[in-house]
Design a protein around this motif. Structure first.
Motif, short mmCIF file in Angstrom:
data_model
loop_
_atom_site.label_atom_id
_atom_site.label_comp_id
_atom_site.label_asym_id
_atom_site.label_seq_id
_atom_site.Cartn_x
_atom_site.Cartn_y
_atom_site.Cartn_z
N GLY A 37 37.68 28.28 41.81
CA GLY A 37 36.70 27.32 42.31
C GLY A 37 35.38 27.93 42.72
O GLY A 37 34.46 27.21 43.13
N LEU A 38 35.25 29.25 42.61
CA LEU A 38 34.04 29.94 43.06
C LEU A 38 33.15 30.41 41.91
O LEU A 38 32.25 31.19 42.10
CB LEU A 38 34.42 31.13 43.94
N GLY A 39 33.41 29.91 40.72
CA GLY A 39 32.64 30.30 39.54
C GLY A 39 33.46 31.19 38.64
O GLY A 39 34.49 31.72 39.03
N GLU A 40 32.99 31.37 37.43
CA GLU A 40 33.72 32.17 36.44
C GLU A 40 32.76 33.15 35.78
O GLU A 40 32.11 32.79 34.82
CB GLU A 40 34.35 31.22 35.42
N ALA A 50 27.10 38.26 39.95
CA ALA A 50 28.46 38.01 39.46
C ALA A 50 29.39 39.08 40.00
O ALA A 50 29.05 40.26 40.03
CB ALA A 50 28.46 38.02 37.94
N MET A 51 30.55 38.66 40.45
CA MET A 51 31.54 39.60 40.99
C MET A 51 32.73 39.65 40.05
O MET A 51 33.60 38.78 40.09
CB MET A 51 31.91 39.19 42.41
N THR A 52 32.73 40.65 39.21
CA THR A 52 33.78 40.81 38.21
C THR A 52 34.91 41.67 38.78
O THR A 52 34.82 42.17 39.90
CB THR A 52 33.21 41.46 36.94
N GLY A 73 35.73 28.27 50.60
CA GLY A 73 34.46 27.56 50.66
C GLY A 73 33.32 28.24 49.93
O GLY A 73 32.54 27.60 49.25
N ARG A 74 33.20 29.53 50.05
CA ARG A 74 32.10 30.26 49.42
C ARG A 74 32.47 31.74 49.39
O ARG A 74 33.38 32.17 50.07
CB ARG A 74 30.79 30.03 50.16
N CYS A 75 31.72 32.50 48.60
CA CYS A 75 31.96 33.94 48.56
C CYS A 75 30.63 34.68 48.57
O CYS A 75 29.58 34.14 48.20
CB CYS A 75 32.81 34.32 47.36
N TYR A 76 30.71 35.92 49.00
CA TYR A 76 29.54 36.79 49.12
C TYR A 76 29.87 38.15 48.52
O TYR A 76 31.01 38.59 48.58
CB TYR A 76 29.18 37.03 50.58
N CYS A 77 28.83 38.83 48.04
CA CYS A 77 29.00 40.24 47.70
C CYS A 77 28.98 41.01 49.03
O CYS A 77 28.58 40.46 50.06
CB CYS A 77 27.89 40.72 46.76
N ALA A 113 42.48 34.57 34.87
CA ALA A 113 41.72 33.98 35.97
C ALA A 113 41.45 35.04 37.02
O ALA A 113 42.24 35.99 37.19
CB ALA A 113 42.49 32.82 36.58
N TYR A 114 40.35 34.89 37.74
CA TYR A 114 40.02 35.82 38.82
C TYR A 114 40.84 35.48 40.07
O TYR A 114 41.13 34.31 40.33
CB TYR A 114 38.53 35.78 39.14
#
Length: 139
Positions: A37-40, A50-52, A73-77, A113-114
């Motif tokens: 849910g946080l992007g792909e 982008a966090m691979t 809810g959200r993610c950060y580097c 999936a991540y």
């Protein structure tokens, strides 16, 4: 079920709660949790990077007091992540969890999936706290 404290990385749940009560470590609750849910791939909400797989990640997880399921809810580097939960929400248990981005594979669908690896709690806000209480210094 109502969490009343977090002690040594364990979610301690009110023993008087109705229904089954599960007490587990943060690693048990969040290891392998899907980041779909946080992007792909997942993207930092502050800078958009982008966090691979293999990158460090900080995820905001929350659970309203009346619900059993945790949400992301959200993610950060690592560079953009706040050190604390800046705006606690009354009635919601909030965690700021650090970890690494990993991948999970579903062989039968040939898909990937991540997911979250090596989760650790960086900050906690209990349901009794809110921004109003924090500003007044009543927490």
């Amino acid at each position: 079920m109502r969490p009343v404290s977090v002690d040594g990385g364990h979610a301690v749940v009110d023993p008087g709660a109705s229904g089954p009560v599960l007490v587990g470590t943060v690693a048990q609750l969040f290891a392998g949790l899907s980041l779909a849910g946080l992007g792909e791939p997942p993207q930092c909400v502050a800078c958009g990077c982008a966090m691979t797989a293999g990158r460090s990640i900080v995820v905001a997880a929350y659970r309203p007091a009346e619900q059993a399921r945790w949400q992301l809810g959200r993610c950060y580097c690592q560079r953009c992540a706040p050190e604390t939960i800046e705006t606690p929400t009354l009635g919601v248990m909030e965690l700021q969890v650090t970890g690494r981005v990993g991948t999970q594979s579903a062989v039968h669908t040939q898909s990937h999936a991540y997911c979250l690896l090596d989760p650790r709690v960086q900050a906690v806000s209990l349901p009794e706290r809110s921004l109003y209480c924090s500003r007044r210094g009543d927490d």
